[in-house]
Design a protein around this motif. Structure first.
Motif, PDB file in Angstrom:
ATOM      1  N   SER A   1       0.895  -1.153  -0.050  1.00  0.00           N
ATOM      2  CA  SER A   1       0.004   0.044   0.083  1.00  0.00           C
ATOM      3  C   SER A   1       0.866   1.198  -0.078  1.00  0.00           C
ATOM      4  O   SER A   1       0.332   2.257  -0.193  1.00  0.00           O
ATOM      5  CB  SER A   1      -0.860  -0.076   1.334  1.00  0.00           C
ATOM      6  OG  SER A   1      -0.198  -0.161   2.451  1.00  0.00           O
ATOM      7  N   LEU A   2       2.107   1.072   0.386  1.00  0.00           N
ATOM      8  CA  LEU A   2       2.989   2.339   0.490  1.00  0.00           C
ATOM      9  C   LEU A   2       4.368   1.952  -0.539  1.00  0.00           C
ATOM     10  O   LEU A   2       4.562   0.798  -0.481  1.00  0.00           O
ATOM     11  CB  LEU A   2       3.469   2.905   1.913  1.00  0.00           C
ATOM     12  CG  LEU A   2       2.412   3.254   2.731  1.00  0.00           C
ATOM     13  CD1 LEU A   2       2.940   3.532   4.007  1.00  0.00           C
ATOM     14  CD2 LEU A   2       1.889   4.685   2.119  1.00  0.00           C
ATOM     15  N   ASP A   3       4.925   2.721  -1.229  1.00  0.00           N
ATOM     16  CA  ASP A   3       6.092   2.509  -2.137  1.00  0.00           C
ATOM     17  C   ASP A   3       7.122   2.051  -1.195  1.00  0.00           C
ATOM     18  O   ASP A   3       7.497   2.457  -0.037  1.00  0.00           O
ATOM     19  CB  ASP A   3       6.395   3.822  -2.623  1.00  0.00           C
ATOM     20  CG  ASP A   3       5.613   4.225  -3.811  1.00  0.00           C
ATOM     21  OD1 ASP A   3       4.879   3.471  -4.369  1.00  0.00           O
ATOM     22  OD2 ASP A   3       5.733   5.361  -4.253  1.00  0.00           O
ATOM     23  N   GLU A   4       7.851   1.029  -1.577  1.00  0.00           N
ATOM     24  CA  GLU A   4       8.992   0.382  -1.151  1.00  0.00           C
ATOM     25  C   GLU A   4       8.670  -0.371   0.135  1.00  0.00           C
ATOM     26  O   GLU A   4       9.684  -0.625   0.975  1.00  0.00           O
ATOM     27  CB  GLU A   4       9.960   1.560  -0.801  1.00  0.00           C
ATOM     28  CG  GLU A   4      10.713   2.125  -2.161  1.00  0.00           C
ATOM     29  CD  GLU A   4      11.707   3.345  -1.697  1.00  0.00           C
ATOM     30  OE1 GLU A   4      12.251   3.088  -0.813  1.00  0.00           O
ATOM     31  OE2 GLU A   4      11.901   4.113  -2.718  1.00  0.00           O
ATOM     32  N   GLN A   5       7.509  -0.661   0.450  1.00  0.00           N
ATOM     33  CA  GLN A   5       7.215  -1.377   1.776  1.00  0.00           C
ATOM     34  C   GLN A   5       6.265  -2.471   1.202  1.00  0.00           C
ATOM     35  O   GLN A   5       5.173  -2.593   0.436  1.00  0.00           O
ATOM     36  CB  GLN A   5       6.251  -0.890   2.804  1.00  0.00           C
ATOM     37  CG  GLN A   5       7.128   0.412   3.298  1.00  0.00           C
ATOM     38  CD  GLN A   5       6.262   1.440   4.338  1.00  0.00           C
ATOM     39  OE1 GLN A   5       5.032   0.840   4.518  1.00  0.00           O
ATOM     40  NE2 GLN A   5       6.864   2.250   4.887  1.00  0.00           N
TER      41      GLN A   5
ATOM     42  N   CYS B   1       2.037  -1.920   8.492  1.00  0.00           N
ATOM     43  CA  CYS B   1       0.941  -2.052   9.441  1.00  0.00           C
ATOM     44  C   CYS B   1       0.598  -0.689   9.872  1.00  0.00           C
ATOM     45  O   CYS B   1       1.867   0.167  10.395  1.00  0.00           O
ATOM     46  CB  CYS B   1       1.519  -2.871  10.670  1.00  0.00           C
ATOM     47  SG  CYS B   1       0.512  -3.093  11.892  1.00  0.00           S
ATOM     48  N   SER B   2      -0.766  -0.184  10.346  1.00  0.00           N
ATOM     49  CA  SER B   2      -0.881   0.801  10.887  1.00  0.00           C
ATOM     50  C   SER B   2      -1.896   0.845  11.969  1.00  0.00           C
ATOM     51  O   SER B   2      -2.556  -0.268  12.074  1.00  0.00           O
ATOM     52  CB  SER B   2      -1.229   1.708   9.537  1.00  0.00           C
ATOM     53  OG  SER B   2      -2.595   1.381   9.174  1.00  0.00           O
ATOM     54  N   THR B   3      -2.026   1.978  12.636  1.00  0.00           N
ATOM     55  CA  THR B   3      -3.378   2.019  13.537  1.00  0.00           C
ATOM     56  C   THR B   3      -4.897   1.657  12.704  1.00  0.00           C
ATOM     57  O   THR B   3      -4.565   2.063  11.533  1.00  0.00           O
ATOM     58  CB  THR B   3      -3.301   3.000  14.332  1.00  0.00           C
ATOM     59  OG1 THR B   3      -3.303   4.219  13.693  1.00  0.00           O
ATOM     60  CG2 THR B   3      -2.157   3.229  15.411  1.00  0.00           C
ATOM     61  N   ALA B   4      -5.685   1.122  13.354  1.00  0.00           N
ATOM     62  CA  ALA B   4      -6.894   0.806  12.450  1.00  0.00           C
ATOM     63  C   ALA B   4      -7.432   2.217  11.983  1.00  0.00           C
ATOM     64  O   ALA B   4      -8.145   2.026  10.675  1.00  0.00           O
ATOM     65  CB  ALA B   4      -7.900   0.036  13.340  1.00  0.00           C
TER      66      ALA B   4
ATOM     67  N   ALA C   1       4.439  -0.456  11.845  1.00  0.00           N
ATOM     68  CA  ALA C   1       5.394  -1.319  11.320  1.00  0.00           C
ATOM     69  C   ALA C   1       5.449  -1.384   9.780  1.00  0.00           C
ATOM     70  O   ALA C   1       4.544  -1.192   9.230  1.00  0.00           O
ATOM     71  CB  ALA C   1       5.500  -2.550  11.916  1.00  0.00           C
ATOM     72  N   HIS C   2       6.746  -1.940   9.386  1.00  0.00           N
ATOM     73  CA  HIS C   2       6.552  -2.326   7.909  1.00  0.00           C
ATOM     74  C   HIS C   2       7.556  -3.258   7.657  1.00  0.00           C
ATOM     75  O   HIS C   2       8.566  -3.137   8.331  1.00  0.00           O
ATOM     76  CB  HIS C   2       6.629  -1.081   6.860  1.00  0.00           C
ATOM     77  CG  HIS C   2       7.878  -0.381   6.936  1.00  0.00           C
ATOM     78  ND1 HIS C   2       9.013  -0.303   6.460  1.00  0.00           N
ATOM     79  CD2 HIS C   2       8.132   0.950   7.903  1.00  0.00           C
ATOM     80  CE1 HIS C   2       9.989   0.234   6.900  1.00  0.00           C
ATOM     81  NE2 HIS C   2       9.460   1.361   7.590  1.00  0.00           N
ATOM     82  N   TYR C   3       7.409  -4.131   6.761  1.00  0.00           N
ATOM     83  CA  TYR C   3       8.114  -5.238   6.307  1.00  0.00           C
ATOM     84  C   TYR C   3       8.661  -4.962   4.803  1.00  0.00           C
ATOM     85  O   TYR C   3       7.914  -4.757   4.020  1.00  0.00           O
ATOM     86  CB  TYR C   3       7.382  -6.486   6.209  1.00  0.00           C
ATOM     87  CG  TYR C   3       8.292  -7.798   5.992  1.00  0.00           C
ATOM     88  CD1 TYR C   3       9.333  -8.347   6.820  1.00  0.00           C
ATOM     89  CD2 TYR C   3       8.269  -8.325   4.794  1.00  0.00           C
ATOM     90  CE1 TYR C   3      10.219  -9.253   6.585  1.00  0.00           C
ATOM     91  CE2 TYR C   3       9.084  -9.482   4.551  1.00  0.00           C
ATOM     92  CZ  TYR C   3      10.111 -10.079   5.426  1.00  0.00           C
ATOM     93  OH  TYR C   3      10.815 -11.054   4.939  1.00  0.00           O
TER      94      TYR C   3
END
Length: 188
Positions: free
Chosen positions: A123-127, A131-134, A141-143
């Protein structure tokens, strides 16, 4: 100089596999070992006291895992057990789709702190995973996978970044990420 409490937890994922890998913080604050034995349908997440990658063969994970993911024999979702809290629930209840007809790769979960978070795929570039708050107020976080064109030196380049305000749910984030990646890998 920054305090380690203000620096994100940066867990290097040594293999990028969802069944057997190590997640070691680059500042040596927390270490996890993910283990799934051949022929088994359970993936166990152990919190280690030392860097797992340096001791994987010498110090195999022992004791009780912090979280166990039980998949069905056909790799469909099964249950998740939080061993510390003696709590087991179906993975589909822990990690719920955002809407009935929504993408399987966007799901929300309630962490051990009682708050709701959500994972989304690319949903975001380069990620790879975000993970976001609801309510999308905070990036949690991001992987990220190593770009294929970058050479590998002493690190894998695959990493799970967890921001400091959410360090207390690191195991929940790791477990939910592994399930999300399993859902993606098996097209569930």
């Amino acid at each position: 100089m920054h305090s380690l409490k203000t620096i994100p937890i940066t867990l290097e994922d040594r293999t990028a596999a969802i069944t057997n890998t190590d997640f070691d913080d680059m500042y040596d604050r927390v270490f996890f070992q993910v283990v799934r034995n051949p022929g088994d349908t359970a993936t166990r997440i152990y919190e280690m006291h030392v860097r797992a990658t340096r001791n994987r063969n010498a110090l195999p994970a022992k004791g009780e895992p912090v979280i166990t993911l039980y998949f069905q024999p056909d790799e469909t979702l099964g249950t998740i057990t939080f061993n510390k809290h003696h709590k087991t629930m179906p993975m589909n209840h822990f990690l719920r789709k955002m809407s009935f007809f929504g993408s399987s790769l966007m799901r929300k979960f309630t962490a051990s702190d009682g708050r709701e978070y959500k994972w989304s795929y690319r949903s975001l570039d380069e990620q790879e995973w975000t993970c976001s708050t609801a309510d999308d107020s905070y990036l949690v976080a991001h992987y990220d996978l190593k770009p294929p064109e970058l050479p590998i030196y002493d690190v894998s380049g695959n990493k799970l970044i967890i921001y400091p305000h959410f360090a207390h749910i690191t195991a929940d984030i790791l477990a939910s990420l592994l399930i999300m990646r399993h859902i993606s890998q098996y097209n569930l």
